[in-house]
Design a protein around this motif. Structure first.
Motif, short mmCIF file in Angstrom:
data_model
loop_
_atom_site.label_atom_id
_atom_site.label_comp_id
_atom_site.label_asym_id
_atom_site.label_seq_id
_atom_site.Cartn_x
_atom_site.Cartn_y
_atom_site.Cartn_z
N ALA A 1 0.82 -1.20 0.00
CA ALA A 1 0.00 0.00 0.00
C ALA A 1 0.86 1.25 0.00
CB ALA A 1 -0.92 0.01 1.22
N VAL A 2 0.32 2.29 -0.62
CA VAL A 2 0.92 3.62 -0.58
C VAL A 2 -0.19 4.61 -0.26
CG1 VAL A 2 0.68 3.95 -3.08
CG2 VAL A 2 2.36 5.28 -1.81
N SER A 3 0.12 5.59 0.57
CA SER A 3 -0.89 6.55 1.03
C SER A 3 -0.46 7.97 0.71
CB SER A 3 -1.09 6.40 2.54
OG SER A 3 -1.57 5.11 2.86
N LEU A 4 -1.44 8.85 0.69
CA LEU A 4 -1.18 10.27 0.49
C LEU A 4 -2.01 11.05 1.50
CD1 LEU A 4 0.38 12.29 -1.35
CD2 LEU A 4 -1.76 12.57 -2.62
N GLN A 5 -1.34 11.64 2.48
CA GLN A 5 -1.99 12.51 3.45
C GLN A 5 -2.01 13.92 2.87
OE1 GLN A 5 -3.45 11.81 6.51
NE2 GLN A 5 -4.11 13.95 6.43
N MET A 6 -3.20 14.47 2.74
CA MET A 6 -3.36 15.79 2.12
C MET A 6 -3.95 16.75 3.15
SD MET A 6 -4.79 14.71 -1.65
CE MET A 6 -6.40 14.27 -1.02
N ASN A 7 -3.18 17.76 3.49
CA ASN A 7 -3.61 18.77 4.46
C ASN A 7 -3.73 20.13 3.78
OD1 ASN A 7 -3.48 16.79 6.52
ND2 ASN A 7 -1.34 17.26 6.91
N SER A 8 -4.41 21.05 4.44
CA SER A 8 -4.56 22.42 3.93
C SER A 8 -5.01 22.41 2.48
CB SER A 8 -3.23 23.18 4.07
OG SER A 8 -2.80 23.21 5.41
N LEU A 9 -6.03 21.63 2.22
CA LEU A 9 -6.49 21.47 0.83
C LEU A 9 -7.06 22.76 0.28
CD1 LEU A 9 -7.98 17.91 1.19
CD2 LEU A 9 -6.29 18.59 -0.52
N LYS A 10 -6.83 22.94 -1.02
CA LYS A 10 -7.27 24.12 -1.75
C LYS A 10 -8.21 23.72 -2.87
CE LYS A 10 -2.66 26.17 -1.09
NZ LYS A 10 -1.48 26.77 -1.79
N PRO A 11 -9.05 24.63 -3.33
CA PRO A 11 -9.94 24.28 -4.46
C PRO A 11 -9.17 23.77 -5.68
CG PRO A 11 -10.69 26.30 -3.43
CD PRO A 11 -9.38 25.95 -2.77
N GLU A 12 -7.97 24.27 -5.90
CA GLU A 12 -7.18 23.82 -7.05
C GLU A 12 -6.63 22.42 -6.89
OE1 GLU A 12 -6.83 26.67 -5.30
OE2 GLU A 12 -4.70 27.25 -5.12
N ASP A 13 -6.81 21.80 -5.73
CA ASP A 13 -6.45 20.40 -5.55
C ASP A 13 -7.53 19.46 -6.05
OD1 ASP A 13 -5.06 21.33 -2.38
OD2 ASP A 13 -3.95 20.91 -4.23
N THR A 14 -8.68 20.01 -6.44
CA THR A 14 -9.77 19.19 -6.95
C THR A 14 -9.34 18.45 -8.21
OG1 THR A 14 -11.48 20.64 -6.03
CG2 THR A 14 -12.10 19.27 -7.92
#
Length: 115
Positions: free
Chosen positions: A77-90
């Motif tokens: 498995a590989v994971s991606l923790q995404m914090n401080s998300l922005k609309p452009e990360d959509t």
């Protein structure tokens, strides 16, 4: 052929967090570098994070300091923790090896950042 299945996407407000997961079907996953890609509507797929077999990481400038990639070789498995998300990360997020030749692409997981 390796099968990749991504999960963990959803709708989140700006500033929020999500954790994406990807599971690979083959046990030799641990010898490969892996990456997370994203594709927004009308745009090309882009590599946003990668991790080597030895867990050295690299990030696109657009996500550096906000996203963290990690791997669990025992679980393929590989994971991606995404914090401080922005609309452009959509975008739809995919995992795969970071460079060609790619494995078959999985279905991806949709991440939508909106109020």
């Amino acid at each position: 052929q390796v099968q990749l299945v991504e999960s963990g996407g959803g709708l989140v407000q700006p500033g929020g967090s999500l954790r994406l997961s990807c599971v690979a079907s083959r046990s030799n996953f641990r010898v490969n570098a892996m990456g997370w890609f994203r594709q927004a509507p009308g745009q090309e797929r882009e590599l946003v994070a990668e991790i080597t077999a030895g867990s050295i990481t690299n990030y696109a400038d657009s996500v550096k300091g906000r996203f963290t990639i990690s791997r669990d070789n025992a679980k393929n498995a590989v994971s991606l923790q995404m914090n401080s998300l922005k609309p452009e990360d959509t975008a739809v997020y995919y995992c795969n090896v970071p460079r060609p030749p790619f494995y078959s692409w999985g279905p991806g997981t949709q991440v939508t950042v909106s109020r």
